[in-house]
Design a protein around this motif. Structure first.
Motif, PDB file in Angstrom:
ATOM      1  N   SER A 198      89.784  17.117  46.029  1.00 14.56           N
ATOM      2  CA  SER A 198      91.116  17.205  46.614  1.00 14.56           C
ATOM      3  C   SER A 198      91.975  18.143  45.771  1.00 14.56           C
ATOM      4  CB  SER A 198      91.755  15.815  46.658  1.00 14.56           C
ATOM      5  OG  SER A 198      93.116  15.901  47.006  1.00 14.56           O
ATOM      6  N   SER A 199      92.788  18.951  46.439  1.00  9.75           N
ATOM      7  CA  SER A 199      93.633  19.911  45.721  1.00  9.75           C
ATOM      8  C   SER A 199      94.521  19.217  44.692  1.00  9.75           C
ATOM      9  CB  SER A 199      94.491  20.697  46.712  1.00  9.75           C
ATOM     10  OG  SER A 199      95.295  19.820  47.493  1.00  9.75           O
ATOM     11  N   ARG A 200      94.839  17.956  44.944  1.00 14.00           N
ATOM     12  CA  ARG A 200      95.690  17.205  44.016  1.00 14.00           C
ATOM     13  C   ARG A 200      95.036  17.044  42.653  1.00 14.00           C
ATOM     14  NH1 ARG A 200      97.743  10.919  44.880  1.00 14.00           N
ATOM     15  NH2 ARG A 200      98.912  10.747  42.916  1.00 14.00           N
ATOM     16  N   GLN A 210      92.274  19.070  41.476  1.00 19.41           N
ATOM     17  CA  GLN A 210      91.488  20.221  41.030  1.00 19.41           C
ATOM     18  C   GLN A 210      91.831  20.645  39.606  1.00 19.41           C
ATOM     19  OE1 GLN A 210      91.998  23.237  44.040  1.00 19.41           O
ATOM     20  NE2 GLN A 210      90.466  22.335  45.393  1.00 19.41           N
ATOM     21  N   ASP A 262      89.080  29.702  36.589  1.00 20.69           N
ATOM     22  CA  ASP A 262      89.360  30.174  37.943  1.00 20.69           C
ATOM     23  C   ASP A 262      88.643  31.502  38.131  1.00 20.69           C
ATOM     24  OD1 ASP A 262      90.336  31.145  40.297  1.00 20.69           O
ATOM     25  OD2 ASP A 262      92.454  30.960  39.767  1.00 20.69           O
ATOM     26  N   GLY A 282      88.234  29.134  49.940  1.00 19.20           N
ATOM     27  CA  GLY A 282      88.416  27.971  50.799  1.00 19.20           C
ATOM     28  C   GLY A 282      88.485  28.294  52.274  1.00 19.20           C
TER      29      GLY A 282
END
Length: 212
Positions: free
Chosen positions: A89-91, A93, A104, A178
């Motif tokens: 979940s992006s929350r 990451q 990254d 994504g």
């Protein structure tokens, strides 16, 4: 969660003990895979390689996507790079990146490589001379970097055999950003260029209509 087993059709060899087993099987394959899986790939692994079998797999994916919808768990099931995959979940990451010291990927690309990647993404298929013409400088090094990172690949030749090599983006590129597919390409801001770089790229692309 349940799957309508009647979708298998007459004569279908249904290897699962029950519908819940099919959902669990699809879930297990997705968790075990390091890459997005297509419906066809899942059906093949589950020995359900018929139209009815693929329909069952699609039902299982639909149920799993509801169960693992954004906000319900620490990870979610999403369409990605032409297939399906679980992702954090992006929350969470940022926390996962800190735990495993995951860099990254886009931050490790030079501005020149990012500019080349944006050109290929929006203009593909495109040749190396065309990239250099748009950028106004030799782009061989940046193109090699993108090939080595498996973000772009050869997709053909201009005018057939003997013509310039044409490049397009890869499934890895779609996964990195994504994207379910190229139709979901982000605005240029998604390529992490600074404002000056974005403006230069827009000017060099001239009258081409890019999403804002």
């Amino acid at each position: 969660m349940s799957v309508d087993q009647t979708s298998a059709g007459e004569g279908e060899t249904f290897v699962m003990k029950d519908a819940d087993s099919l959902v669990q099987g699809v879930e297990a394959l997705l968790l075990a895979s390091g890459e997005p899986l297509t419906v066809e790939g899942l059906a093949q692994a589950l020995d359900l390689e018929t139209e009815g079998g693929r329909a069952l797999v699609e039902q299982a994916l639909s149920l799993l996507s509801e169960e693992f919808a954004p906000g319900r768990h620490g990870f979610e099931l999403v369409r990605l790079a032409g297939g399906w995959a679980f992702r954090t979940s992006s929350r969470w990451q940022e926390a996962v990146s800190r735990l495993f010291d995951i860099p990254d990927d886009t931050s490790r690309l030079s501005p020149a490589a990012m500019e080349c990647l944006a050109i290929v993404a929006y203009l593909q298929p495109v040749s190396r001379p065309q990239i250099a013409e748009i950028r106004g400088v030799n782009s061989d090094s940046a193109v090699h970097t993108l090939i080595d990172r498996e973000l772009i690949t050869e997709v053909g030749r201009a005018g057939g055999a003997g013509g310039a090599v044409l490049y397009g983006t890869t499934r890895r590129f779609e996964a990195m950003f994504g994207l379910a597919g190229l139709e979901d390409l982000p605005a240029l801001e998604g390529f992490a260029l600074d404002e000056e770089g974005r403006e230069q790229l827009r000017r060099r692309l001239g009258l081409l209509a890019l999403p804002e």
